[in-house]
Design an enzyme around this catalytic site. Structure first.
Site, PDB file in Angstrom:
ATOM      1  CG  HIS A  16      -7.811  68.464 -24.270  1.00 54.45           C
ATOM      2  ND1 HIS A  16      -9.032  68.065 -23.793  1.00 54.45           N
ATOM      3  CD2 HIS A  16      -6.905  68.120 -23.332  1.00 54.45           C
ATOM      4  CE1 HIS A  16      -8.865  67.512 -22.600  1.00 54.45           C
ATOM      5  NE2 HIS A  16      -7.593  67.522 -22.306  1.00 54.45           N
ATOM      6  NE  ARG A  61     -18.188 101.539 -12.616  1.00 49.79           N
ATOM      7  CZ  ARG A  61     -17.851 100.704 -13.602  1.00 49.79           C
ATOM      8  NH1 ARG A  61     -17.752 101.151 -14.833  1.00 49.79           N
ATOM      9  NH2 ARG A  61     -17.631  99.429 -13.348  1.00 49.79           N
ATOM     10  NE  ARG A 111      -9.850  75.968 -16.908  1.00 50.46           N
ATOM     11  CZ  ARG A 111      -9.652  76.988 -16.069  1.00 50.46           C
ATOM     12  NH1 ARG A 111      -8.521  77.647 -16.092  1.00 50.46           N
ATOM     13  NH2 ARG A 111     -10.578  77.321 -15.219  1.00 50.46           N
ATOM     14  N   PRO A 154      -4.477  82.969 -22.730  1.00 53.13           N
ATOM     15  CG  PRO A 154      -5.291  82.415 -24.792  1.00 53.13           C
ATOM     16  CD  PRO A 154      -5.597  82.275 -23.358  1.00 53.13           C
ATOM     17  CD  GLU A 155      -3.529  88.875 -19.407  1.00 54.37           C
ATOM     18  OE1 GLU A 155      -3.532  90.100 -19.613  1.00 54.37           O
ATOM     19  OE2 GLU A 155      -3.226  88.382 -18.325  1.00 54.37           O
TER      20      GLU A 155
END
Length: 270
Positions: free
Chosen positions: A90, A151, A109, A2-3
């Site tokens: 899970h 940067r 995971r 997920p973002e």
DNA sequence: AAAGACACCTGTCCGC
DNA sequence: TGCGGACAGGTGTCTT
């Protein structure tokens, strides 16, 4: 998985079931997530959920006693089910409600986390130093420009840095840079204010559109009702290395930037 | 301080 | 079919 869009879609999906519901039980089948699920999470039992908010990719289930912080990591997903539905592999944590429903976290995971914070949740160590939300007015080109002057990191890594702006993960960083015509390799300090203005608009647009479409389903992301996210159909470059650029037809290139797969058009992105 | 590597963990896919 | 290796949506921490 997920973002930010996928987390926001999850928030919208679960909020109606959670808000004003009382937590009657919390079942932790596997406490070994990114950080151990704390025993103090049980303090939430008996509490009423007052709101379900999101900060960056963290979901915040607020109660009068404290806040449950949920992060989905790379592979986490949330479903709202009848609490009698059989557990699958899970399914690590259940937050059972007095309605008979249950919020169930599945995370193969185990990079996700479930934490408990008493007091101001935004002062939690993981949340305290985050940059602005991308879909607010605090996310500006001016800010990107100022913070990037010294940067040398690639602008893609800069955009994915949570201190600069939160919620822009690998998929949407690739997509936004493509739409803005900026090379992901370009040093952050070598991008003009004008081009950051374009980038900011593209980030906002790609995230907003992805939320509208229910997120991006690559493998296993589903909305909380089990439907996939449809934004995958809108992807311009992510996962399309070797295919023609949608703008100019050149073959899309792939490379690693900051260990993450990066897809771009050498012609359109400078 | 900044940049980059590495860590966590499981499932899947690809080549042999 | 099996096996080894690479890879995957994130991000904190360690090393240069």
């Amino acid at each position: 998985m997920p973002e930010l869009p996928e987390v926001e879609v999850s928030r919208q999906g679960i909020a109606p079931y959670l808000e004003n519901a009382q937590i009657t039980k919390i079942v932790v089948r596997n406490a070994q997530l990114r950080w151990p699920v704390p025993m103090t999470l049980q303090d939430a039992v008996g509490c009423i959920v007052t709101s379900v908010r999101r900060r960056a990719k963290y979901l915040l289930l607020e109660t009068e006693k404290g806040t449950i912080i949920i992060h989905l990591g790379m592979s986490g997903s949330l479903r709202v089910l009848d609490s009698t539905v059989a557990v699958e592999k899970h399914d690590h944590v259940d937050i059972v409600l007095n309605s008979g429903k249950c919020l169930r976290l599945n995370d193969p995971r185990r990079f996700g986390s479930v934490l408990w914070q008493v007091g101001d949740v935004l002062e939690h160590k993981l949340l305290a130093s985050l940059g602005p939300e991308p879909l607010t007015d605090e996310f500006t080109a001016q800010r990107l420009f100022e913070r990037s002057r010294t940067r040398k990191v690639p602008v893609k890594s800069f955009l994915m840095d949570n201190h600069i702006v939160v919620g822009v993960g690998n998929i949407y960083a690739n997509e936004a840079l493509f739409s803005a015509g900026i090379s992901p390799k370009r040093a952050a300090g070598q991008v003009s204010l004008q081009r950051y203005k374009v980038l900011v608009e593209e980030v906002k647009q790609v995230l907003a559109k992805a939320i509208e479409q229910g997120g991006t389903t690559l493998k296993d992301f589903t909305q909380t009702d089990g439907k996939p996210g449809y934004f995958v159909q809108e992807l311009q470059v992510y996962g399309k290395a070797g295919k023609p650029c949608p703008k100019c037809g050149e073959v899309l290139q792939a490379m690693k930037i900051g260990q993450r797969n990066t897809i771009y058009c050498n012609q359109c992105q400078r």
